[in-house]
Write a protein that holds these residues in place. Structure first.
Motif, PDB file in Angstrom:
ATOM      1  N   ARG A  89      41.030  51.952  66.322  1.00 41.98           N
ATOM      2  CA  ARG A  89      41.184  52.716  67.562  1.00 41.98           C
ATOM      3  C   ARG A  89      39.853  52.801  68.300  1.00 41.98           C
ATOM      4  O   ARG A  89      38.799  52.934  67.685  1.00 41.98           O
ATOM      5  CB  ARG A  89      41.661  54.119  67.232  1.00 41.98           C
ATOM      6  N   ARG A  90      39.922  52.762  69.618  1.00 43.08           N
ATOM      7  CA  ARG A  90      38.735  52.950  70.440  1.00 43.08           C
ATOM      8  C   ARG A  90      38.577  54.421  70.788  1.00 43.08           C
ATOM      9  O   ARG A  90      37.474  54.929  70.924  1.00 43.08           O
ATOM     10  CB  ARG A  90      38.851  52.108  71.716  1.00 43.08           C
ATOM     11  N   ALA A  91      39.695  55.101  70.944  1.00 43.08           N
ATOM     12  CA  ALA A  91      39.671  56.523  71.292  1.00 43.08           C
ATOM     13  C   ALA A  91      40.730  57.233  70.450  1.00 43.08           C
ATOM     14  O   ALA A  91      41.674  56.615  69.968  1.00 43.08           O
ATOM     15  CB  ALA A  91      39.970  56.710  72.773  1.00 43.08           C
ATOM     16  N   GLY A  92      40.554  58.528  70.278  1.00 43.05           N
ATOM     17  CA  GLY A  92      41.533  59.304  69.530  1.00 43.05           C
ATOM     18  C   GLY A  92      41.445  59.109  68.025  1.00 43.05           C
ATOM     19  O   GLY A  92      42.448  59.227  67.327  1.00 43.05           O
ATOM     20  N   THR A  93      40.259  58.853  67.522  1.00 48.64           N
ATOM     21  CA  THR A  93      40.087  58.678  66.084  1.00 48.64           C
ATOM     22  C   THR A  93      40.164  60.042  65.388  1.00 48.64           C
ATOM     23  O   THR A  93      40.003  61.092  66.023  1.00 48.64           O
ATOM     24  CB  THR A  93      38.739  58.027  65.763  1.00 48.64           C
ATOM     25  N   ALA A  94      40.394  60.032  64.093  1.00 45.57           N
ATOM     26  CA  ALA A  94      40.508  61.286  63.337  1.00 45.57           C
ATOM     27  C   ALA A  94      39.250  62.159  63.475  1.00 45.57           C
ATOM     28  O   ALA A  94      39.373  63.376  63.708  1.00 45.57           O
ATOM     29  CB  ALA A  94      40.823  60.996  61.878  1.00 45.57           C
ATOM     30  N   PRO A  95      38.022  61.607  63.346  1.00 47.77           N
ATOM     31  CA  PRO A  95      36.839  62.466  63.523  1.00 47.77           C
ATOM     32  C   PRO A  95      36.741  63.054  64.923  1.00 47.77           C
ATOM     33  O   PRO A  95      36.337  64.204  65.101  1.00 47.77           O
ATOM     34  CB  PRO A  95      35.665  61.523  63.246  1.00 47.77           C
ATOM     35  N   GLU A  96      37.131  62.269  65.917  1.00 50.21           N
ATOM     36  CA  GLU A  96      37.088  62.761  67.296  1.00 50.21           C
ATOM     37  C   GLU A  96      38.106  63.888  67.488  1.00 50.21           C
ATOM     38  O   GLU A  96      37.795  64.924  68.099  1.00 50.21           O
ATOM     39  CB  GLU A  96      37.402  61.605  68.247  1.00 50.21           C
ATOM     40  N   ILE A  97      39.289  63.719  66.964  1.00 45.84           N
ATOM     41  CA  ILE A  97      40.324  64.750  67.104  1.00 45.84           C
ATOM     42  C   ILE A  97      39.920  66.028  66.374  1.00 45.84           C
ATOM     43  O   ILE A  97      40.135  67.135  66.880  1.00 45.84           O
ATOM     44  CB  ILE A  97      41.689  64.214  66.631  1.00 45.84           C
ATOM     45  N   ALA A  98      39.308  65.885  65.195  1.00 46.89           N
ATOM     46  CA  ALA A  98      38.851  67.075  64.461  1.00 46.89           C
ATOM     47  C   ALA A  98      37.812  67.844  65.281  1.00 46.89           C
ATOM     48  O   ALA A  98      37.852  69.076  65.356  1.00 46.89           O
ATOM     49  CB  ALA A  98      38.287  66.668  63.107  1.00 46.89           C
ATOM     50  N   LEU A  99      36.893  67.138  65.914  1.00 42.00           N
ATOM     51  CA  LEU A  99      35.887  67.781  66.765  1.00 42.00           C
ATOM     52  C   LEU A  99      36.559  68.435  67.969  1.00 42.00           C
ATOM     53  O   LEU A  99      36.242  69.583  68.316  1.00 42.00           O
ATOM     54  CB  LEU A  99      34.843  66.765  67.222  1.00 42.00           C
ATOM     55  N   ARG A 100      37.482  67.732  68.604  1.00 44.64           N
ATOM     56  CA  ARG A 100      38.178  68.293  69.767  1.00 44.64           C
ATOM     57  C   ARG A 100      38.920  69.563  69.394  1.00 44.64           C
ATOM     58  O   ARG A 100      38.864  70.551  70.134  1.00 44.64           O
ATOM     59  CB  ARG A 100      39.148  67.264  70.345  1.00 44.64           C
ATOM     60  N   ARG A 101      39.580  69.561  68.251  1.00 42.61           N
ATOM     61  CA  ARG A 101      40.318  70.763  67.822  1.00 42.61           C
ATOM     62  C   ARG A 101      39.382  71.941  67.607  1.00 42.61           C
ATOM     63  O   ARG A 101      39.692  73.073  68.007  1.00 42.61           O
ATOM     64  CB  ARG A 101      41.082  70.470  66.529  1.00 42.61           C
ATOM     65  N   GLU A 102      38.245  71.674  66.970  1.00 47.32           N
ATOM     66  CA  GLU A 102      37.293  72.763  66.719  1.00 47.32           C
ATOM     67  C   GLU A 102      36.726  73.301  68.029  1.00 47.32           C
ATOM     68  O   GLU A 102      36.608  74.508  68.214  1.00 47.32           O
ATOM     69  CB  GLU A 102      36.175  72.301  65.784  1.00 47.32           C
ATOM     70  N   LEU A 103      36.366  72.427  68.946  1.00 47.37           N
ATOM     71  CA  LEU A 103      35.841  72.886  70.232  1.00 47.37           C
ATOM     72  C   LEU A 103      36.911  73.632  71.024  1.00 47.37           C
ATOM     73  O   LEU A 103      36.627  74.658  71.650  1.00 47.37           O
ATOM     74  CB  LEU A 103      35.297  71.704  71.040  1.00 47.37           C
ATOM     75  N   HIS A 104      38.129  73.156  70.988  1.00 45.03           N
ATOM     76  CA  HIS A 104      39.225  73.831  71.695  1.00 45.03           C
ATOM     77  C   HIS A 104      39.470  75.208  71.083  1.00 45.03           C
ATOM     78  O   HIS A 104      39.680  76.188  71.795  1.00 45.03           O
ATOM     79  CB  HIS A 104      40.487  72.971  71.630  1.00 45.03           C
ATOM     80  N   ARG A 105      39.413  75.292  69.751  1.00 43.94           N
ATOM     81  CA  ARG A 105      39.580  76.577  69.064  1.00 43.94           C
ATOM     82  C   ARG A 105      38.525  77.574  69.532  1.00 43.94           C
ATOM     83  O   ARG A 105      38.781  78.764  69.647  1.00 43.94           O
ATOM     84  CB  ARG A 105      39.481  76.374  67.543  1.00 43.94           C
ATOM     85  N   ARG A 106      37.330  77.068  69.843  1.00 48.70           N
ATOM     86  CA  ARG A 106      36.231  77.909  70.321  1.00 48.70           C
ATOM     87  C   ARG A 106      36.323  78.207  71.812  1.00 48.70           C
ATOM     88  O   ARG A 106      35.425  78.832  72.382  1.00 48.70           O
ATOM     89  CB  ARG A 106      34.894  77.228  70.027  1.00 48.70           C
ATOM     90  N   GLY A 107      37.365  77.725  72.451  1.00 46.76           N
ATOM     91  CA  GLY A 107      37.550  78.007  73.874  1.00 46.76           C
ATOM     92  C   GLY A 107      36.880  77.018  74.806  1.00 46.76           C
ATOM     93  O   GLY A 107      36.845  77.239  76.016  1.00 46.76           O
TER      94      GLY A 107
END
Length: 138
Positions: free
Chosen positions: A20-38
């Protein structure tokens, strides 16, 4: 087929096409954590007009671009591997990726952006802490 690219067996070609070029598991994990933080961000976007290199996360108001780099593709100092087949071609390809990363960092910095580079093996909570620090008012 690209004339500069060496021939690749079918199994290797199939495996590489699934990367994958985008939407990899590490990227999604980071996005979820940042989203959780608002934190809200743009995904897979060029930080500036005219720059054809896309960041994984972009915070335009803060002028912060985040790249989640794969250990193989960007030559992680801890986890880089060096293919034996077509080794010279791969060495040049991966060195080119690293050079492009440095050029991207320099171009964005010159335009007043902060670049955060995260390795795919980094803990998403620590990575999010680094992104938050970059977003904090200076």
């Amino acid at each position: 087929m690209n004339p500069g690219r060496p021939a690749t067996d079918a199994a290797t070609s199939a495996r590489m096409s699934r990367q994958r070029r985008a939407g990899t598991a590490p990227e999604i994990a980071l996005r979820r954590e940042l989203h959780r933080r608002g934190r809200r961000y743009f995904v897979d976007r060029a930080p500036m007009p005219g720059l054809r290199r896309r960041a994984d996360l972009v915070f335009p108001r803060h002028r912060v671009a985040v790249y989640v780099d794969g250990c193989f593709w960007h030559r992680c100092p801890q986890h880089a591997t060096f293919p034996k087949n077509n080794s010279r071609w791969w060495a040049e390809k991966l060195a080119g990726n690293v050079a492009r990363d440095r050029d991207t960092d320099a171009r964005l910095a010159a335009a007043g952006w902060t670049v955060v580079r995260i390795w795919e093996h980094e803990d998403p909570i620590r990575a999010a802490d680094r992104v938050q620090a970059a977003l904090a008012p200076q």
